[in-house]
Write a protein that holds these residues in place. Structure first.
Motif, short mmCIF file in Angstrom:
data_model
loop_
_atom_site.label_atom_id
_atom_site.label_comp_id
_atom_site.label_asym_id
_atom_site.label_seq_id
_atom_site.Cartn_x
_atom_site.Cartn_y
_atom_site.Cartn_z
N GLU A 16 -66.57 -13.75 -5.03
CA GLU A 16 -66.96 -14.78 -6.17
C GLU A 16 -65.56 -15.90 -6.48
O GLU A 16 -65.66 -16.97 -6.49
N ASP A 47 -64.57 -17.80 -3.53
CA ASP A 47 -65.41 -18.58 -2.79
C ASP A 47 -65.66 -18.48 -1.54
O ASP A 47 -65.72 -19.35 -0.47
N SER A 92 -67.43 -15.29 1.66
CA SER A 92 -68.42 -14.16 1.79
C SER A 92 -67.91 -12.73 1.52
O SER A 92 -66.80 -12.76 1.65
#
Length: 256
Positions: free
Chosen positions: A27, A30, A32
Motif C-alpha cells: 500500500e 503502490d 502489488s
C-alpha cells in the motif's frame, strides 16, 4: 519506481518502523503484494532484512545501507550540493574526498569543471570514485591503500595511513552519515571514520557535504569535531536556527 528505488524505500520504512507486513509495504509503495513478497525474499537473501510470516523485520544493517541503495535518496539536493561544493575548489587543486553518494556527485562535478591545462588531482579511498574518474583525461587519481568495505566501496584500515602520511591536500570534501553543531561529524563505521579523519587531517581546507537529513544527528563513530571543518555545504532545507548554530561553531554555511 525502479527496483533499487523500491528496495531503498522498503529498507527506509523498516529502519523507521522496525517491522512491515506485505500489505503495508504494498500500500505504501503502490505496488502489488506479489512484488513486495519477491522484494522481501531477495532482500532477505542479501541479509538486508529478516523475513517473517506475512512480512519482514529490520536488521541492523538497514541503518547503514550499501551505497547502491542510497543513490536515489535526496538525489536533487545532492546534485545541487555537489555543484556548489565543486565551485570551492581552485583550478589545479589537490582534492581529497571520501566515499558516499554526495561526494560521488562532487567528483562528477569536479570532472566537468576541470581546466584542460590544470585539471585536478583527486586523492580518495573510494573505489567507485576512482573507477569513474580514471578515464577523465584532466583528472589525476590517487587511491589510498586499505581493505574494501562493501557497503560504501571505501578502503579502510592501517594501509591507508601509509599513503595519506606522504601527501598534502588543498581541499578535502567530506561526506558524512551525520553532523551535529555541538558534537561534530560522524560515520556509521569506525574504520571509515578513522581513515576519513586521516584524510581531512592532510587538508588545508575541509568542506563537509551533507543534505539536511544528516543535520543535527549523530552516528556511531566520530570523524572529527567541528573545529576541523571550515565549510558546510547543504541544501535549502536547513533551518535558520541550525545555520546559526553552525556559524556560532565557526563553520561557514552554504545552502545550495
Amino acid at each position: 519506481m525502479s527496483r533499487y528505488e523500491r528496495w531503498n524505500a522498503i529498507l527506509e520504512l523498516l529502519a523507521r518502523e522496525g517491522r512491515l507486513t506485505v500489505e503495508q509495504a504494498a500500500e505504501g509503495l503502490d505496488v502489488s503484494t506479489a512484488t513486495i513478497r519477491r522484494d522481501f525474499d531477495q532482500l532477505a537473501q542479501q541479509q538486508m532484512l529478516m523475513r517473517t510470516r506475512g512480512g519482514a523485520v529490520a536488521q541492523s544493517v538497514s541503518y547503514d545501507l550499501p551505497l547502491r541503495y542510497k543513490t536515489a535518496r535526496h538525489a536533487g539536493e545532492k546534485q545541487r550540493i555537489a555543484e556548489a561544493a565543486a565551485a570551492l575548489a581552485a583550478p589545479g587543486a589537490i582534492v581529497g574526498m571520501n566515499g558516499g553518494t554526495t561526494t560521488s556527485e562532487v567528483a562528477r562535478a569536479l570532472a566537468v569543471r576541470a581546466d584542460p591545462e590544470l585539471g585536478f588531482t583527486i586523492v580518495t579511498n573510494a573505489l567507485n570514485i576512482a573507477a569513474e574518474l580514471t578515464v577523465r583525461q584532466n583528472v589525476k587519481i590517487v587511491v589510498t591503500g586499505g581493505v574494501a568495505r562493501p557497503q560504501s566501496y571505501e578502503l579502510i584500515g592501517p594501509l591507508a595511513s601509509e599513503v595519506l602520511e606522504q601527501i598534502t591536500l588543498d581541499i578535502a570534501f567530506l561526506g558524512v552519515d551525520a553532523i551535529d553543531a555541538g558534537t561534530g561529524a560522524f560515520a556509521h563505521h569506525e574504520g571509515e571514520a578513522s581513515v576519513n579523519g586521516l584524510l581531512i587531517g592532510r587538508a588545508a581546507e575541509v568542506v563537509v557535504v551533507a543534505d539536511v537529513s544528516k543535520i543535527g544527528r549523530r552516528a556511531f563513530a566520530r570523524i572529527c569535531t567541528l573545529d576541523a571543518v571550515g565549510t558546510l555545504v547543504t541544501d535549502e532545507g536547513l533551518t535558520d536556527e541550525d545555520a546559526a548554530r553552525f556559524a556560532d561553531a565557526g563553520v561557514k554555511v552554504v545552502r545550495a
